[in-house]
Design an enzyme around this catalytic site. Sequence first.
Site, short mmCIF file in Angstrom:
data_model
loop_
_atom_site.label_atom_id
_atom_site.label_comp_id
_atom_site.label_asym_id
_atom_site.label_seq_id
_atom_site.Cartn_x
_atom_site.Cartn_y
_atom_site.Cartn_z
CG ASP A 82 -1.12 -28.66 -1.89
OD1 ASP A 82 -2.32 -29.00 -2.03
OD2 ASP A 82 -0.18 -29.47 -1.91
CE LYS A 121 -5.47 -35.85 -1.21
NZ LYS A 121 -5.12 -37.16 -1.77
CG PHE A 139 2.15 -35.19 1.89
CD1 PHE A 139 3.07 -36.22 1.78
CD2 PHE A 139 0.97 -35.27 1.18
CE1 PHE A 139 2.82 -37.31 0.95
CE2 PHE A 139 0.71 -36.36 0.34
CZ PHE A 139 1.63 -37.38 0.23
#
Length: 413
Positions: free
Chosen positions: A237, A266, A152
């Site tokens: 990531d 984030k 994801f």
Amino acid sequence: MHGSTQHGTSTHAATDAAIAVEDASLAHNYHPLPVVVASAEGAWVTDVEGRRYLDCLAAYSAVNFGHGNPRLLEAARAQLDRVTLTSRAFHNDRLGPFAEELAALLGKEMVLPMNTGAEAVESGIKLARAWGYRVKGVRPGAAKIIVANGNFHGRTTTIISFSDDEEARADFGPYTPGFVSVPYGDADALEAAIDDDTVAVLLEPIQGEAGVVVPPVEYLPRVRQVTRDRNVLFIADEIQSGLGRTGVTVSCDLVDVVPDLYLLGKALGGGIVPVSAVVGDRDVLGVLRPGEHGSTFGGNPLAAAVGLEVVRMLASGEYQERASRLGARLRTGLEALIGHGVTEVRGAGLWMGIDIDPAVGSGRQVCERLMERGVLAKDTHGSTIRLAPPIVISEDEIDDLVDTLVSAIDDLR
């Protein structure tokens, strides 16, 4: 649950009204729990009716340092009075220090600032392709990037093109070519997939949306060795797993691996503004030329001021140590539930994936029972729930969280 004494009030009128407005006015791209948050502080949120909940999602790790962190709010307020947006058509006095200190935190040389995590991933893909053509000498238009099953990395058209989650992918084609997917955790399959046109391997060091899946300890070191031997970039990531969440600055540190590029997002914005970045050395980031890539808001003064404070907080090591210590406490409590409604516990630091025995109920059902008891968590892939509380959570709150999960599971037996 400690701190949730206002649960059980007789009316939900304010909640129902707020949800009705959202349902009528918003596209239904999420299926949220029926909680309407009105305020938050530290590890806690309060809804429109005054009920308090322990936040064990932390906005998918965007709120690692707690809601309303005083240091981050102070940095944001100070910048709000000065300048918030200039665009990259001009320099601003916050961006240089932010880039310099973020690069130093990760032992790299350069930073490409963006806004969202998906933008960081898209930027990493573009950088890898440009590097492949301009440095490695890959045939024009032939660049390939290897990814992992169960990944994801976001929800843009390009990113969902290499997802195997049909809920995220179906009906959004035609899909972007140039990606090869291999089993996660299988370094032999990854090595076999590399050919002369391969420019990069893009991986989550720990797969978050898949259920906090931690690969074998030898996997990432092997990926790093293979990519180095084959002249292929390794892109990590770390958008969910980085910036203190797993008890280290970035989760690659758990196995002493240094990729060519880090993708961050984030928590880099401190839960206040969207901030993301690609961080690497000059031999890769230096391939970009003026005008080839940009963002109106990327690197804006407000984002840079908040991001700079995040970097300085992490530079102390305090949050990494806290996540490691409290994560060990949480894991011990959760592992005691295996065989008692839980089949498996995975994770690192304050990031846990918990598989619920399907005979007991679904992950969504457990999250609904947790919500009723003052804990907010999120399910994924049917039977798994994820816990990622703000790193400012206390030991007592960790213990209460485990006790509350026991009660939620018992409810469904």
